[in-house]
Design a protein around this motif. Structure first.
Motif, PDB file in Angstrom:
ATOM      1  N   LEU A 191       0.819  -1.210   0.000  1.00  0.00           N
ATOM      2  CA  LEU A 191       0.000   0.000   0.000  1.00  0.00           C
ATOM      3  C   LEU A 191       0.856   1.265   0.000  1.00  0.00           C
ATOM      4  N   VAL A 192       0.540   2.175  -0.929  1.00  0.00           N
ATOM      5  CA  VAL A 192       1.106   3.521  -0.976  1.00  0.00           C
ATOM      6  C   VAL A 192      -0.054   4.508  -0.918  1.00  0.00           C
ATOM      7  N   VAL A 193       0.046   5.481  -0.036  1.00  0.00           N
ATOM      8  CA  VAL A 193      -0.971   6.517   0.101  1.00  0.00           C
ATOM      9  C   VAL A 193      -0.364   7.845  -0.334  1.00  0.00           C
ATOM     10  N   LEU A 194      -1.044   8.545  -1.226  1.00  0.00           N
ATOM     11  CA  LEU A 194      -0.617   9.857  -1.702  1.00  0.00           C
ATOM     12  C   LEU A 194      -1.631  10.878  -1.202  1.00  0.00           C
ATOM     13  N   VAL A 195      -1.176  11.850  -0.420  1.00  0.00           N
ATOM     14  CA  VAL A 195      -2.134  12.742   0.234  1.00  0.00           C
ATOM     15  C   VAL A 195      -1.682  14.189   0.158  1.00  0.00           C
ATOM     16  N   GLY A 196      -2.626  15.056  -0.100  1.00  0.00           N
ATOM     17  CA  GLY A 196      -2.391  16.496  -0.096  1.00  0.00           C
ATOM     18  C   GLY A 196      -3.353  17.178   0.860  1.00  0.00           C
ATOM     19  N   ALA A 197      -3.241  18.479   0.966  1.00  0.00           N
ATOM     20  CA  ALA A 197      -4.186  19.322   1.710  1.00  0.00           C
ATOM     21  C   ALA A 197      -3.833  20.772   1.381  1.00  0.00           C
ATOM     22  N   PRO A 198      -4.663  21.436   0.604  1.00  0.00           N
ATOM     23  CA  PRO A 198      -5.995  21.042   0.183  1.00  0.00           C
ATOM     24  C   PRO A 198      -6.063  20.285  -1.140  1.00  0.00           C
ATOM     25  N   MET A 199      -4.952  19.910  -1.751  1.00  0.00           N
ATOM     26  CA  MET A 199      -5.014  19.185  -3.028  1.00  0.00           C
ATOM     27  C   MET A 199      -5.833  17.916  -2.896  1.00  0.00           C
ATOM     28  N   ASP A 200      -6.635  17.631  -3.923  1.00  0.00           N
ATOM     29  CA  ASP A 200      -7.509  16.467  -3.875  1.00  0.00           C
ATOM     30  C   ASP A 200      -6.885  15.305  -4.641  1.00  0.00           C
ATOM     31  N   ALA A 201      -7.636  14.225  -4.745  1.00  0.00           N
ATOM     32  CA  ALA A 201      -7.123  12.992  -5.347  1.00  0.00           C
ATOM     33  C   ALA A 201      -6.708  13.180  -6.804  1.00  0.00           C
ATOM     34  N   GLU A 202      -7.400  14.044  -7.511  1.00  0.00           N
ATOM     35  CA  GLU A 202      -7.126  14.202  -8.942  1.00  0.00           C
ATOM     36  C   GLU A 202      -5.701  14.683  -9.196  1.00  0.00           C
ATOM     37  N   ALA A 203      -5.165  15.521  -8.304  1.00  0.00           N
ATOM     38  CA  ALA A 203      -3.809  16.048  -8.491  1.00  0.00           C
ATOM     39  C   ALA A 203      -2.766  14.949  -8.471  1.00  0.00           C
ATOM     40  N   PHE A 204      -3.054  13.845  -7.783  1.00  0.00           N
ATOM     41  CA  PHE A 204      -2.095  12.752  -7.643  1.00  0.00           C
ATOM     42  C   PHE A 204      -2.347  11.620  -8.632  1.00  0.00           C
ATOM     43  N   ALA A 205      -3.386  11.725  -9.459  1.00  0.00           N
ATOM     44  CA  ALA A 205      -3.775  10.604 -10.318  1.00  0.00           C
ATOM     45  C   ALA A 205      -2.667  10.152 -11.278  1.00  0.00           C
ATOM     46  N   PRO A 206      -1.971  11.043 -11.980  1.00  0.00           N
ATOM     47  CA  PRO A 206      -0.921  10.557 -12.884  1.00  0.00           C
ATOM     48  C   PRO A 206       0.197   9.816 -12.163  1.00  0.00           C
ATOM     49  N   LEU A 207       0.625  10.324 -11.006  1.00  0.00           N
ATOM     50  CA  LEU A 207       1.651   9.633 -10.226  1.00  0.00           C
ATOM     51  C   LEU A 207       1.110   8.310  -9.703  1.00  0.00           C
ATOM     52  N   ALA A 208      -0.148   8.290  -9.268  1.00  0.00           N
ATOM     53  CA  ALA A 208      -0.750   7.056  -8.773  1.00  0.00           C
ATOM     54  C   ALA A 208      -0.788   5.987  -9.857  1.00  0.00           C
ATOM     55  N   ASP A 209      -1.082   6.379 -11.081  1.00  0.00           N
ATOM     56  CA  ASP A 209      -1.109   5.416 -12.182  1.00  0.00           C
ATOM     57  C   ASP A 209       0.257   4.767 -12.391  1.00  0.00           C
TER      58      ASP A 209
ATOM     59  N   PRO B  81       0.823  -2.279   6.607  1.00  0.00           N
ATOM     60  CA  PRO B  81       1.148  -0.856   6.777  1.00  0.00           C
ATOM     61  C   PRO B  81       1.507  -0.197   5.453  1.00  0.00           C
ATOM     62  N   ALA B  82       1.471   1.126   5.444  1.00  0.00           N
ATOM     63  CA  ALA B  82       1.544   1.868   4.199  1.00  0.00           C
ATOM     64  C   ALA B  82       2.807   2.703   4.104  1.00  0.00           C
ATOM     65  N   VAL B  83       3.216   2.945   2.876  1.00  0.00           N
ATOM     66  CA  VAL B  83       4.088   4.079   2.585  1.00  0.00           C
ATOM     67  C   VAL B  83       3.166   5.283   2.406  1.00  0.00           C
ATOM     68  N   VAL B  84       3.395   6.342   3.166  1.00  0.00           N
ATOM     69  CA  VAL B  84       2.576   7.544   3.060  1.00  0.00           C
ATOM     70  C   VAL B  84       3.431   8.666   2.502  1.00  0.00           C
ATOM     71  N   PHE B  85       3.049   9.161   1.329  1.00  0.00           N
ATOM     72  CA  PHE B  85       3.682  10.330   0.732  1.00  0.00           C
ATOM     73  C   PHE B  85       2.707  11.491   0.863  1.00  0.00           C
TER      74      PHE B  85
ATOM     75  N   PRO C 231       2.267   5.275  14.449  1.00  0.00           N
ATOM     76  CA  PRO C 231       3.496   4.799  13.789  1.00  0.00           C
ATOM     77  C   PRO C 231       3.382   3.359  13.296  1.00  0.00           C
ATOM     78  N   GLU C 232       2.503   2.585  13.904  1.00  0.00           N
ATOM     79  CA  GLU C 232       2.341   1.190  13.494  1.00  0.00           C
ATOM     80  C   GLU C 232       1.689   1.056  12.124  1.00  0.00           C
ATOM     81  N   HIS C 233       1.084   2.134  11.631  1.00  0.00           N
ATOM     82  CA  HIS C 233       0.394   2.088  10.341  1.00  0.00           C
ATOM     83  C   HIS C 233       1.333   2.302   9.161  1.00  0.00           C
ATOM     84  N   VAL C 234       2.574   2.724   9.419  1.00  0.00           N
ATOM     85  CA  VAL C 234       3.420   3.186   8.318  1.00  0.00           C
ATOM     86  C   VAL C 234       4.689   2.354   8.196  1.00  0.00           C
TER      87      VAL C 234
END
Length: 273
Positions: free
Chosen positions: A27-45, A93-97, A114-117
């Motif tokens: 699992l890799v999680v890509l997260v922004g604020a306030p950027m939404d999911a669409e901003a990360f879509a090309p990298l997620a692909d 657990p995830a890699v969180v970017f 910390p156990e989640h990452v």
């Protein structure tokens, strides 16, 4: 090629979180604020060829709705949301970017869970409180929020970019934020100024808790961000942690501007050292 993303909604206390899942694998999680999911879509692909990749709209932004629209968005609340999303994905657990405000979310989440990452990559977190000029930055933040809420949208953005270290001509500001704009863009913008910005830049990390993550925590900076506010806050965090920041292609939004250049550098950090 990875399959198309699956869109889901997770009900959490006070909010309904839109998120998207691509691919299979760790699992890799890509997260922004306030950027939404669409901003990360090309990298997620790009990452989804061999990973499960989760992206999300932060609470109150775009498709992630709130029971109380006037609720403030704090790093702690967004960290709790992230914890629930990772548990719901059931692939951690995830890699969180996290990038920008999303990097603050990722750091708050790493402190609390910390156990989640497996790895946390904080890309240019705007941690104003780590800088010597923190009082001046607090005043500037309050001024830009007041300017926006008084109706001077361009003035607020002009002050924001000047504080962040960007010199944008008025013609560019008008093109970006003047004239007719989509109602959702305006709603997200207002929420960010009114309910999110202050809490994000005022958040103070627990350095000892983060230092305990060791090599699982990476501070990242865009190669083109030298001297700008988030370059300085990121370097201050790395210095407090006793680590060296990792440079990524591009600037503050390099992951969105050139995901093909950004992805190989990120991929090297997907497993702890």
């Amino acid at each position: 090629m990875p399959s198309a993303p699956t869109a889901r909604t997770l009900d959490v206390p006070g909010a309904h979180l839109h998120h998207e899942v691509r691919g299979t694998g760790p699992l890799v999680v890509l997260v922004g604020a306030p950027m939404d999911a669409e901003a990360f879509a090309p990298l997620a692909d790009l990452l989804a060829v061999d990973h499960t990749v989760l992206t999300t709209d932060p609470r109150g932004i775009r498709r992630s709705t709130l029971d109380d629209p006037d609720q403030d968005s704090t790093p702690q609340l967004r960290a709790d949301d992230l914890a629930r999303l990772i548990a719901y994905a059931d692939a951690g657990p995830a890699v969180v970017f996290g990038s920008s405000g999303g990097a603050v979310t990722a750091l708050a989440h790493a402190q609390a869970h910390p156990e989640h990452v497996r790895v946390v990559i904080a890309h240019e977190p705007p941690l104003d409180e780590l800088l010597d000029e923190r009082a001046e930055l607090r005043a500037r933040t309050e001024e830009m929020i007041s300017t926006y809420l008084a109706g001077d949208v361009l003035g607020a953005w002009r002050a924001f970019f000047a504080t962040a270290g960007f010199e944008l001509p008025d013609a560019v500001l008008h093109e970006m934020f003047g004239g007719e704009r989509a109602p959702q863009q305006v709603a997200d913008e207002r929420r960010w100024f009114a309910h999110e910005l202050r809490h994000t830049v005022a958040w103070l990390p627990d350095v000892e808790a983060l230092r305990a993550l060791g090599p699982r925590l990476v501070v990242a900076i865009g190669e083109e961000s030298a001297g700008r506010l988030c370059d300085r806050t990121s370097r201050a965090l790395a210095a407090a942690l006793g680590s060296e920041p990792v440079l990524f292609p591009g600037g503050h939004t390099g992951f969105a501007e050139d995901p093909e250049a950004f992805e190989p550098r990120l991929r090297k950090l997907l497993s702890p050292l």
